[in-house]
Design a protein around this motif. Sequence first.
Motif, PDB file in Angstrom:
ATOM      1  N   LEU A  28      26.054  -4.816 -25.862  1.00 43.57           N
ATOM      2  CA  LEU A  28      27.245  -3.952 -25.762  1.00 43.57           C
ATOM      3  C   LEU A  28      27.242  -2.918 -26.861  1.00 43.57           C
ATOM      4  O   LEU A  28      28.247  -2.673 -27.498  1.00 43.57           O
ATOM      5  N   GLN A  30      26.559  -3.022 -29.711  1.00 45.86           N
ATOM      6  CA  GLN A  30      26.991  -3.494 -31.034  1.00 45.86           C
ATOM      7  C   GLN A  30      25.901  -4.426 -31.531  1.00 45.86           C
ATOM      8  O   GLN A  30      25.222  -5.050 -30.766  1.00 45.86           O
ATOM      9  N   GLN A  32      25.581  -7.926 -33.048  1.00 44.78           N
ATOM     10  CA  GLN A  32      26.461  -9.074 -33.303  1.00 44.78           C
ATOM     11  C   GLN A  32      25.568 -10.254 -33.634  1.00 44.78           C
ATOM     12  O   GLN A  32      24.573 -10.449 -32.995  1.00 44.78           O
ATOM     13  N   PHE A  70      37.175 -18.629 -20.993  1.00 40.96           N
ATOM     14  CA  PHE A  70      37.412 -17.696 -22.089  1.00 40.96           C
ATOM     15  C   PHE A  70      38.711 -16.965 -21.724  1.00 40.96           C
ATOM     16  O   PHE A  70      38.896 -16.619 -20.543  1.00 40.96           O
ATOM     17  N   ILE A  91      35.428  -1.568 -22.511  1.00 38.93           N
ATOM     18  CA  ILE A  91      36.169  -2.830 -22.396  1.00 38.93           C
ATOM     19  C   ILE A  91      37.609  -2.690 -22.950  1.00 38.93           C
ATOM     20  O   ILE A  91      37.816  -2.072 -23.999  1.00 38.93           O
ATOM     21  N   GLU A  93      39.881  -4.484 -24.460  1.00 39.21           N
ATOM     22  CA  GLU A  93      40.385  -4.967 -25.758  1.00 39.21           C
ATOM     23  C   GLU A  93      39.916  -4.077 -26.909  1.00 39.21           C
ATOM     24  O   GLU A  93      40.314  -4.238 -28.044  1.00 39.21           O
ATOM     25  N   TRP A  94      39.027  -3.100 -26.599  1.00 41.81           N
ATOM     26  CA  TRP A  94      38.556  -2.152 -27.609  1.00 41.81           C
ATOM     27  C   TRP A  94      39.336  -0.840 -27.599  1.00 41.81           C
ATOM     28  O   TRP A  94      38.987   0.095 -28.325  1.00 41.81           O
ATOM     29  N   HIS A 141      42.067 -10.743 -32.185  1.00 43.61           N
ATOM     30  CA  HIS A 141      40.911  -9.953 -31.796  1.00 43.61           C
ATOM     31  C   HIS A 141      40.688  -8.850 -32.824  1.00 43.61           C
ATOM     32  O   HIS A 141      41.318  -8.863 -33.887  1.00 43.61           O
ATOM     33  N   HIS A 142      39.823  -7.897 -32.512  1.00 39.89           N
ATOM     34  CA  HIS A 142      39.479  -6.857 -33.495  1.00 39.89           C
ATOM     35  C   HIS A 142      40.687  -6.001 -33.866  1.00 39.89           C
ATOM     36  O   HIS A 142      40.682  -5.341 -34.902  1.00 39.89           O
ATOM     37  N   TYR A 185      39.026 -18.180 -30.443  1.00 39.08           N
ATOM     38  CA  TYR A 185      38.208 -17.021 -30.835  1.00 39.08           C
ATOM     39  C   TYR A 185      38.945 -16.384 -32.025  1.00 39.08           C
ATOM     40  O   TYR A 185      40.173 -16.235 -31.984  1.00 39.08           O
ATOM     41  N   ASP A 249      33.103 -13.536 -34.108  1.00 41.29           N
ATOM     42  CA  ASP A 249      32.563 -12.413 -33.336  1.00 41.29           C
ATOM     43  C   ASP A 249      32.198 -11.232 -34.243  1.00 41.29           C
ATOM     44  O   ASP A 249      32.785 -11.057 -35.310  1.00 41.29           O
ATOM     45  N   ARG A 278      28.032 -16.314 -34.651  1.00 42.96           N
ATOM     46  CA  ARG A 278      28.487 -14.942 -34.950  1.00 42.96           C
ATOM     47  C   ARG A 278      29.360 -14.857 -36.210  1.00 42.96           C
ATOM     48  O   ARG A 278      30.095 -13.895 -36.386  1.00 42.96           O
ATOM     49  N   GLU A 291      25.588 -12.803 -24.223  1.00 42.73           N
ATOM     50  CA  GLU A 291      26.832 -12.223 -23.702  1.00 42.73           C
ATOM     51  C   GLU A 291      26.533 -11.370 -22.492  1.00 42.73           C
ATOM     52  O   GLU A 291      25.707 -10.455 -22.543  1.00 42.73           O
ATOM     53  N   CYS A 307      28.528 -16.220 -22.282  1.00 45.30           N
ATOM     54  CA  CYS A 307      29.908 -15.799 -21.995  1.00 45.30           C
ATOM     55  C   CYS A 307      29.874 -14.559 -21.101  1.00 45.30           C
ATOM     56  O   CYS A 307      29.042 -13.667 -21.289  1.00 45.30           O
ATOM     57  N   TRP A 314      36.767  -7.668 -20.903  1.00 43.68           N
ATOM     58  CA  TRP A 314      37.301  -8.955 -21.385  1.00 43.68           C
ATOM     59  C   TRP A 314      38.826  -8.906 -21.364  1.00 43.68           C
ATOM     60  O   TRP A 314      39.480  -9.770 -20.775  1.00 43.68           O
TER      61      TRP A 314
HETATM   62  C1  GLC Z   1      31.985  -8.390 -27.746  1.00 42.76           C
HETATM   63  C2  GLC Z   1      33.235  -7.523 -27.806  1.00 42.76           C
HETATM   64  C3  GLC Z   1      34.488  -8.329 -27.875  1.00 42.76           C
HETATM   65  C4  GLC Z   1      34.509  -9.538 -26.969  1.00 42.76           C
HETATM   66  C5  GLC Z   1      33.223 -10.322 -27.139  1.00 42.76           C
HETATM   67  C6  GLC Z   1      33.178 -11.483 -26.161  1.00 42.76           C
HETATM   68  O1  GLC Z   1      31.749  -8.879 -29.033  1.00 42.76           O
HETATM   69  O2  GLC Z   1      33.212  -6.772 -28.997  1.00 42.76           O
HETATM   70  O3  GLC Z   1      35.559  -7.469 -27.554  1.00 42.76           O
HETATM   71  O4  GLC Z   1      35.609 -10.331 -27.398  1.00 42.76           O
HETATM   72  O5  GLC Z   1      32.121  -9.478 -26.862  1.00 42.76           O
HETATM   73  O6  GLC Z   1      31.943 -12.161 -26.338  1.00 42.76           O
END
Ligand code: GLC
Length: 485
Positions: A28, A30, A32, A70, A91, A93-94, A141-142, A185, A249, A278, A291, A307, A314
């Motif tokens: 994604l 990123q 991680q 999840f 996504i 949640e970002w 979350h973030h 989480y 995460d 993570r 992921e 996941c 998400w």
């Molecule tokens: C990535 C995303 C995050 C999500 C996670 C789930 O790290 O940054 O938003 O919660 O994946 O594995």
Amino acid sequence: MALSRRDFAKRCALASTGTAFGPAFKALAQVQGEHYQTSGHPVACIQDTETAAQKNERMRWFREARFGMFIHWGLYSIPAGRWNGKDIPWIGEWIMNTASIPVAQYKALASRFNPTEFSAASIVGLARSAGMKYIVITSKHHDGFAMFASKANSFNIVDATPFRRDPLKELAGECRKQGIKLGFYYSQDQDWTAPGGAALKTGDHKPPTYHWDPAQDGSFAEYLEVKAIPQIEELLTNYGEFPAILWFDTPTKDMTPELAGKIVSVLNQHPKLIWNNRLGGGYLGDTETPEQYIPARGYPGRDWESCMTMNETWGYKQADTNFKSTETLLRNLIDIASKGGNYLLNIGPTSTGEVPAAEADRLRDMGKWLAVNGESIYATQPTLFGAEAGEFSATEKDSEGKPKFIPGWKWRSTTTANKIYIHLFEWPGSTFNLDSVPRRVTGAYLLADSDRKQLKMTKSGNGIDVALPERAQDPVATVLVLTTA
Ligand code: GLC
């Protein structure tokens, strides 16, 4: 069994010789859970010191569970993928990061968060009806918003919203009642509303912090000390025997081994806790966390959990209706179990606290298949075969230039002490052939046949042929059981 000081030191020294912890993960856009060679953990973690027998006991329930829920739920379910009248990509949640929402504007969402339709009983009941054995919910979350009562920071669902309830407490009570394990989480590193919290880059955000609002600037070490570590302690203390899992995460370069060691000192006070790869700081944790994909061969000798989302986000996004079919979701679960992993499948509740019908319907349909065939998934061991999962292409390359894995989807297999389960995705007609069998086969029947009528078997070279009925019993996967000695 307490370790002597000498043994403890020996185990730490052994652990500190750990070589590179496997490849860097890139998912994604990123980085991680990047694993790198460490000169040893400044604070020894349980994985450094426990015996194999202690580890097996600690991981037992997780390895038998195979299937978990999840839950990504928070303030981001209010914008639900749209901001200032525009659809925000990627996504849900970002959204605070991808739409560069100023801290004050994002925090103002809390005053509108009143998910009165939330029911812990129905969510835990949904997990059970899906055949899921554990739940992992986003506690923070973030975006930095705590979905639990927190004395460490007032930006939380009890103090900052009209809802004033603690959903994690309600879920803990229901999981205890319904026999489901509960995990949390926690985004220990990224925090876009707390001074000093890290941020991974999106858009044109500038290094070194990739922040987009001066209110985000500050000391990372101080953020850990005043918010993240006290909240991790609250999560580990306030919910009885839970969490069974802490799901970290997106560790960034800010999470040095020394800073991660401060968190590990807290985790060490909870010796039954399972935590993932993570955290950062060179700590491997207990589980690999692929992921949105299933590794070609799993991670032999290592616990892991794939996941995945059901659509493409998400956190809830009203415009994302691109849901995977129940057939795909079930075959993913079977594929993962055949490689010795767990499937952590996501739901994204709405701002009212409801589970989108498209997600709930799929989960109930998965539960119907598991009600008949769960014996071939839960508490099983990986396949004794392997080649059925597919092969690496001699010509095609993946995104990292390595031979591309081409999955085969004719059948999968799982194993127990005296059974081999064959999950038939494609019906082979009147005969199923195995050209070699690593055990002596004493009988064969279809798992869905409550009479367990024995199927005719004939030797075929080093393998066997099993006579099958004309048609499959289940369009997604019919399970053939081979009893073995
Ligand atoms: C990535 C995303 C995050 C999500 C996670 C789930 O790290 O940054 O938003 O919660 O994946 O594995």
